[in-house]
Design an enzyme around this catalytic site. Structure first.
Site, PDB file in Angstrom:
ATOM      1  N   SER A 680     100.114  25.485  15.751  1.00  0.00           N
ATOM      2  CA  SER A 680      99.998  26.785  16.410  1.00  0.00           C
ATOM      3  C   SER A 680      98.995  26.771  17.561  1.00  0.00           C
ATOM      4  O   SER A 680      98.799  27.778  18.219  1.00  0.00           O
ATOM      5  CB  SER A 680      99.635  27.864  15.397  1.00  0.00           C
ATOM      6  N   LYS A 723      94.553  35.731  11.201  1.00  0.00           N
ATOM      7  CA  LYS A 723      94.175  35.391  12.571  1.00  0.00           C
ATOM      8  C   LYS A 723      93.715  36.634  13.331  1.00  0.00           C
ATOM      9  O   LYS A 723      92.750  36.594  14.095  1.00  0.00           O
ATOM     10  CB  LYS A 723      95.354  34.748  13.304  1.00  0.00           C
TER      11      LYS A 723
END
Ligand code: ADP
Length: 775
Positions: A680, A723
């Protein structure tokens, strides 16, 4: 070839033994009452715990002088000391090596001696091999006939390869007269020792065979009860004759009473009584008696049939869970459901719950509350780093110093057979050549077989079926698959600032104030100060550091109350520095400067979400791509993919076509506390590279996450919620996420979601357009 001898001189206190001998490799415990001997023990304890044990020629002498003790004894190590009522001390020692007195250098207040240590280093030859084999055969016969030594001992002894050691170990098991034992001790040469012992064992075997013949006859004549009575009387007589204390019989009787009272299951009771029988026969002074006693104590300490009564009052449970924890809605609901089902169907075996989440989010402590709500005892065992099956299941009794494994140990601490048993960090177990602990755990957690859990040490089935097992883990990916299949996962995610504030005010602070002996009115922390503590002094998903910081404040406050005679302390953002020092983290959006080649990514780890800064620099060179810092393999791959993407798209990116020939690129990911890896970081690395190559700064208030393909498409990622919380913690207000993650936005807590600005990207173009500032 003859045996070699290594000679060593040592100085240590001496303790004369009465009617006992100890051989090297032998573990023995005995009671010490004489004052002089106690002084020797004390001296030994301050000096490496070594002590020279040597027998008295005549056990009756109370105050032996030099002539009354033998010259050869055993250098031993004190393993344990236990003060008994009266001035008696029980010691556990292990024989280390034979030694011979050179000189008694001190006679009062205790003996101190210089000894020559004699280790046998043997060179093996056919003769000693033959002797060992013969001896082993006789020992096996002896074990069979005498019925007092457990057959496993034979296995252990037959594994011994050193002739001298084999002789010593066997000597400690068989019945020998004091003088014979001394003779064996004085046989420094292993071969000589083997020969002598062989002779003695032959004689003992003859005696045993005759005894057995008599025994068979006697058995026919008297019935069992009578025989036991007769034997016991006889034993008492023998013990009296040998001068053994009455204590011995009394101790046996005490065990018998305890076993009767303990409500043991039938099989367990039988085993306990048969072990007690062995103990009685061999006498409390023999080498193995300590092992049997420990075993009996374990059996008596375990909750075989003790059970607490469950409190299945749902309202009570709800109240307790609510009052002790803020938030954690899913977990609480699941627990209430569990209780409701139990209430409807008592015998039902619930699934095993597994709480998954970063550290410090209250997994352990909510399980404790469950135990309180249910009125069950609570035990916790960490599986982190457990790699040996024996840690779970224990070692066989024949190991020196063996004890049960951790499950049985936990049950002993629980004191009831139906505790709430928490396995922490089930994802951190590993396995090696000593067997896979996950296999043992499977058995423990399997309702079909855990009613007869077998511990290697106990050798008896223990019923774990009433236990409520709950596990925790940081990361479900590393839980062994078969275990994972047995469990129901409940996710506990990190907290937002608001939640932390509530937890701190309602729970952590009151708890810390109480623990530091203060009252609520003594310390007040303003809301603004609390927010500063959360944002500037901690950076975590959970609240563990937060709790520690509050403890620091409480300590300082308590000192001020005592030293400065103050009554109430108020903490506000201005005086916070006095309590916690300068802030550890900066938390100001305006401070996030736009820089060239520096981009904030977002990562998801077992410890919750975190920011992932990436730095890229460009220097004249010939096209090298250097990667340093904390990059896992997957991350390196996506860096290379990003590099290829840029090479193929220099025209639209407005970058020197020849950059891969004229410049070196250096990507650096600064070390963080937690290793991060994963695809990611793709968009983050491309953005940083493009910024560095085009010499245009990147917006400092934006963070991003997304995987990238060679054609520049942005692919979805996991862990968006964690996140987003991390971005918020770091003071970021805009995050760029893959368009396919749009549906995950709803999982983000309201107050965080509202404050963040989301940009959805399906292509790297969108990312670059929103972040690179054109000069
Ligand atoms: P974990 O087991 O998840 O690592 P702990 O149970 O050790 O976390 O929690 C750390 C500390 O934070 C404990 O003192 C716990 O009581 C407190 N705590 C965590 N979450 C909450 C909550 N939601 N409400 C009240 N206290 C909490």
């Amino acid at each position: 070839m003859e045996e070699l001898e290594l000679i060593n001189k040592k100085t240590m206190p001496l303790l004369p033994l009465r009617g006992l001998s100890i051989f090297p490799h032998m573990v023995l415990h005995f009671d010490v009452g004489r004052e002089k001997s106690i002084l020797s023990l004390e001296q030994s304890m301050v000096n490496e715990q070594l002590i020279f044990l040597v027998s008295q020629k005549d056990a009756k002498i109370d105050n032996p002088i030099e002539e009354d003790i033998y010259h050869v004894g055993t250098v031993s190590k004190i393993k344990q000391i236990l003060k008994l009522p009266g001035d008696t001390i029980r010691v556990l020692v292990e024989g280390i090596s034979r030694a011979e007195i050179i000189e008694i250098t001190q006679h009062e207040p205790y003996f101190q001696v210089d000894v020559l240590e004699r280790e046998d280093t043997s060179i093996k030859d056919a003769e000693s091999d033959a002797l060992m084999r013969k001896l082993m055969e006789s020992f096996e016969d002896y074990v069979k006939l005498s019925n007092q030594i457990s057959p496993e001992v034979v296995v252990t002894v037959s594994d011994i390869e050193e002739p001298g050691m084999m002789a010593d170990v066997i000597s400690s098991y068989i019945f020998l007269k004091q003088a014979q034992k001394q003779e064996l001790l004085e046989a420094f040469s292993p071969k000589d020792r083997l020969n002598k012992l062989y002779g003695m064992i032959q004689y003992e075997l003859d005696v045993l065979r005759i005894e057995r013949k008599i025994g068979v006859k006697v058995k026919k004549q008297i019935d069992r009860l009578q025989k036991e009575y007769y034997l016991r009387e006889q034993m008492k007589a023998i013990q009296e004759e040998l001068g053994d204390k009455d204590g011995q019989q009394a101790e046996i009787e005490l065990y018998r009473k305890k076993i009767d009272k303990a409500k043991l299951p039938k099989e367990v009771k039988e085993k306990a009584l048969s072990e007690l029988g062995r103990l009685e026969k061999m006498g409390l002074m023999s080498a193995e008696s300590g092992v049997i006693r420990t075993y009996l104590d374990w059996i008596l300490d375990l909750p075989w049939s003790k059970e607490t009564k469950d409190n299945l009052d749902i309202k009570n449970a709800r109240d307790i869970l609510e009052s002790e924890h803020y938030g954690l809605k899913d977990v609480k609901e699941r627990i209430i459901e569990y209780l409701a089902i139990r209430k409807l169907n008592e015998g039902m075996k619930g699934p095993i719950l597994c709480l998954i989440g970063p550290p410090g989010v209250g997994k352990t402590s909510i399980v404790k509350s469950i135990a309180t709500a249910l009125n069950r005892s609570f035990v916790r065992m960490s599986l982190g780093g457990v790699r040996d099956e024996a840690e779970i299941r224990g070692h066989r009794k024949t190991y020196v110093g063996a004890i049960p494994g951790r499950i049985i140990n936990g049950m002993k601490h629980a004191g009831s057979k139906n505790p709430v048993f928490l396995f922490d960090e089930i994802d951190k177990m590993s396995s090696d050549f000593r067997g896979d602990p996950a296999d043992a755990m499977l058995e423990v957690l399997d309702p079909e077989q855990n009613n007869t859990f077998r511990d290697h040490y106990l050798e008896l089935p223990f019923d774990l079926s009433k236990v409520m097992f709950i596990t925790t883990a940081n990361n479900a990916d590393t839980i062994p698959r078969p275990l994972l299949d047995r469990m129901e996962l409940i996710e506990v995610s990190g907290y937002t600032e608001e939640e932390k504030l509530n937890i701190a005010q309602k729970h952590l602070l009151p708890k810390q104030i109480k623990e530091h002996g203060m009252k609520e009115e003594n310390l007040e922390i303003s809301e603004a100060a609390m927010r500063d503590i959360i944002n500037k002094y901690t950076r975590e998903s959970g609240v563990r550091t937060l709790e520690r910081r509050l403890a620091t404040i409480c300590r300082k406050a308590a000192t001020m109350i005592v030293e400065e005679n103050k009554n109430s302390i108020k903490v506000n953002p201005k005086n916070l520095v006095k309590f916690l020092g300068t802030p550890r983290y900066r938390y100001d959006v305006s401070e996030k400067k736009d820089k060239i080649g520096v981009v904030t990514g977002l990562a998801w780890t077992a410890y919750g979400g975190d920011t992932l800064p990436v730095e890229v620099s460009v220097a004249a060179g010939n096209g090298k791509l250097e990667l340093t810092g904390q990059l896992g393999d997957v991350m390196k791959e996506s860096a290379r993919a990003g590099y290829s993407y840029i090479r193929a798209h220099t025209d639209i990116l407005n970058i020197d076509k020849e950059f891969h020939k004229n410049y070196d690129l250096h990507i650096h990911v600064p070390e963080g506390a937690v290793p991060k890896d994963g695809p990611s970081a793709g968009v983050t690395m491309v953005t940083a590279m493009v910024s560095a190559l085009s010499n245009n700064p990147v917006r400092g208030d934006v963070a991003m996450t997304g995987e990238i393909t060679l054609t520049g498409r942005v692919l979805p990622i996991g862990g968006l919620k964690e996140k987003a919380l991390a971005a918020k913690r770091a003071g970021i207000n805009t995050i760029i996420i893959p368009v396919d993650n749009e549906r995950d936005i709803q999982d983000i807590p309201d107050n965080v979601r509202k404050k963040l600005n989301f940009i959805l990207a399906d292509n790297i173009d969108t990312v670059l357009k929103n972040t690179i500032l054109k000069g």
